[in-house]
Design an enzyme around this catalytic site. Structure first.
Site, PDB file in Angstrom:
ATOM      1  N   ALA A 114      76.412  -2.064  26.380  1.00 14.25           N
ATOM      2  CA  ALA A 114      77.147  -2.632  27.511  1.00 14.25           C
ATOM      3  C   ALA A 114      76.355  -3.798  28.093  1.00 14.25           C
ATOM      4  O   ALA A 114      75.134  -3.854  28.000  1.00 14.25           O
ATOM      5  CB  ALA A 114      77.376  -1.567  28.571  1.00 14.25           C
ATOM      6  N   TYR A 157      71.366  -5.436  22.632  1.00 10.49           N
ATOM      7  CA  TYR A 157      72.022  -6.587  23.240  1.00 10.49           C
ATOM      8  C   TYR A 157      71.060  -7.765  23.287  1.00 10.49           C
ATOM      9  O   TYR A 157      71.304  -8.823  22.710  1.00 10.49           O
ATOM     10  CB  TYR A 157      72.568  -6.249  24.628  1.00 10.49           C
ATOM     11  CG  TYR A 157      73.070  -7.427  25.436  1.00 10.49           C
ATOM     12  CD1 TYR A 157      73.351  -8.668  24.859  1.00 10.49           C
ATOM     13  CD2 TYR A 157      73.279  -7.311  26.807  1.00 10.49           C
ATOM     14  CE1 TYR A 157      73.804  -9.735  25.619  1.00 10.49           C
ATOM     15  CE2 TYR A 157      73.737  -8.379  27.569  1.00 10.49           C
ATOM     16  CZ  TYR A 157      73.983  -9.589  26.973  1.00 10.49           C
ATOM     17  OH  TYR A 157      74.429 -10.647  27.713  1.00 10.49           O
ATOM     18  N   SER A 177      71.470   1.366  36.349  1.00  4.35           N
ATOM     19  CA  SER A 177      71.221  -0.057  36.569  1.00  4.35           C
ATOM     20  C   SER A 177      70.347  -0.228  37.803  1.00  4.35           C
ATOM     21  O   SER A 177      70.607   0.379  38.845  1.00  4.35           O
ATOM     22  CB  SER A 177      72.531  -0.809  36.769  1.00  4.35           C
ATOM     23  OG  SER A 177      72.270  -2.132  37.222  1.00  4.35           O
ATOM     24  N   LYS A 204      74.092   7.320  30.863  1.00  3.03           N
ATOM     25  CA  LYS A 204      73.046   6.332  30.602  1.00  3.03           C
ATOM     26  C   LYS A 204      71.966   6.456  31.655  1.00  3.03           C
ATOM     27  O   LYS A 204      72.239   6.355  32.859  1.00  3.03           O
ATOM     28  CB  LYS A 204      73.629   4.922  30.596  1.00  3.03           C
ATOM     29  CG  LYS A 204      72.642   3.862  30.109  1.00  3.03           C
ATOM     30  CD  LYS A 204      73.335   2.556  29.790  1.00  3.03           C
ATOM     31  CE  LYS A 204      72.378   1.559  29.150  1.00  3.03           C
ATOM     32  NZ  LYS A 204      73.062   0.322  28.706  1.00  3.03           N
ATOM     33  N   PHE A 216      76.660  -5.736  38.303  1.00  2.19           N
ATOM     34  CA  PHE A 216      77.996  -5.250  37.921  1.00  2.19           C
ATOM     35  C   PHE A 216      79.085  -6.290  38.218  1.00  2.19           C
ATOM     36  O   PHE A 216      80.148  -5.962  38.767  1.00  2.19           O
ATOM     37  CB  PHE A 216      78.343  -3.945  38.626  1.00  2.19           C
ATOM     38  CG  PHE A 216      77.600  -2.722  38.137  1.00  2.19           C
ATOM     39  CD1 PHE A 216      76.805  -2.760  37.006  1.00  2.19           C
ATOM     40  CD2 PHE A 216      77.717  -1.521  38.821  1.00  2.19           C
ATOM     41  CE1 PHE A 216      76.136  -1.618  36.563  1.00  2.19           C
ATOM     42  CE2 PHE A 216      77.059  -0.375  38.388  1.00  2.19           C
ATOM     43  CZ  PHE A 216      76.262  -0.428  37.262  1.00  2.19           C
TER      44      PHE A 216
END
Length: 343
Positions: free
Chosen positions: A59, A305, A171, A205, A112
């Site tokens: 993500a 990523y 996060s 996560k 976000f």
């Protein structure tokens, strides 16, 4: 011949976030590629899902679910879109994304930023999961008065278009979010998610920045509330020695400097879980050897990523090919045979 080494200097001449946005735009304009094909030896199953390759896109790249099929076509076995929040939000002030070229790393404090779940829901209704697995990563809005309710809503809303859902509470860029990893709040959150889910697997996560005993506690809560896998791990707020001029930027650090910390976290979770819950490794994975090391340490799947920023969008295909070659070289018939062999 790989084209990315020729294109990279042009991309790196741009601000990191602008380059990312242009990449998404270019992918949206690209005709959908033929599905990537992988050797049968790379097929693996996690939480009842069949993955054609264990190498997935984490993500953060496709935040709004705009190009998951294109990324599957480029050679990823699965793609996780998001993080998606119930309401659209702009995220943190710019600049908020930094390439640390000398360190092969990225620091982000995006917060976000996304167009909201409803906009993504409409797009994802038209995607096909025939050539890989598409999952959805969900989060809470920064200004939410009830973050647990945000996650429950995200599960209900996005479940019809996802093969799996990832609950992202790790996060570092939404103030207070990581507090949901604490015992009471974590159990309350997972109970709420478990109550509203129907048929799709739910992954959790977690952060790499945990204290002694946190891993066992998180595993127990995940098992008690029927979480199907743990993703280990998100970006780190720690700062190892870095060379880049952006080293002191606030936000989550990913890429090569996260490798050792993420691997250590994976091994700790593997020991804590005793194989009772599948693990998905992410953080500092850039080569087939990196992926092999995580799988041997207990991961069933891997994600990346940041390495794509430095090595190009076909990195998933390259790593998958390297894994297949190593399987053959070492006499394994399936990647699943490697899981946990070095644990």
């Amino acid at each position: 011949m790989r084209l990315y080494p020729l294109i990279r200097p042009l991309a790196f001449a741009l601000d990191a976030e602008r380059a990312h946005r242009l990449t998404i735009t270019a992918l949206k304009m690209t005709p959908k590629l033929d599905p990537a094909r992988f050797p049968d030896s790379l097929r693996t199953s996690v939480a009842g899902l069949d993955f054609p390759s264990p190498v997935g896109l984490a993500a953060g790249f496709d935040k709004d679910g705009e190009v998951p099929e294109q990324m599957l076509g480029l050679g990823f076995g699965f793609v996780e879109v998001g993080t998606l929040t119930p309401k659209p939000q702009k995220g943190n002030p710019k600049p908020r994304l930094f390439r640390l070229v000398e360190d092969r790393a990225v620091i982000n404090r995006m917060g976000f930023n996304n167009g909201g779940q409803l906009a993504a829901l409409d797009r994802l209704r038209h995607t096909t999961h025939l050539h890989g697995v598409i999952g959805v990563n969900i989060g809470a809005n920064k200004d939410s008065e009830d973050r647990i309710a945000d996650y429950a809503l995200g599960v209900r809303r996005m479940e019809p278009v996802a093969r799996f859902l990832t609950v992202n509470i790790s996060s570092p860029n939404t103030p207070g979010l990581r507090g949901l990893q604490e015992e009471g709040e974590l159990r309350e959150l997972l109970a709420a998610v478990d109550e509203v889910r129907t048929s799709k697997p739910v992954f959790l996560k977690v952060a790499p920045d945990l204290n002694t005993g946190d891993h066992e506690r998180i595993v127990r809560a995940a098992l008690d509330h029927h979480v199907d896998a743990l993703i280990v791990s998100n970006t780190t707020i720690s700062r190892p020695a870095l060379k880049s001029r952006h080293a002191n930027e606030t936000g989550g650090l990913s890429g090569e400097p996260l490798k050792g910390l993420a691997l250590a976290a994976l091994r700790t979770f593997s020991n804590a879980s005793g194989g009772e819950i599948p693990l998905i490794a992410v953080g500092g994975i850039a080569t087939a050897d990196d992926a092999w090391e995580r799988i041997a340490a207990g991961a069933s799947l891997v994600q990346l990523y940041s390495a794509m920023v430095f090595d190009g969008p076909d990195i998933g295909r390259v790593i998958a090919g390297g894994l297949a070659e190593r399987l053959q070289r070492e006499g394994y018939s399936s990647i699943s045979e490697v899981i946990g062999t070095a644990a």
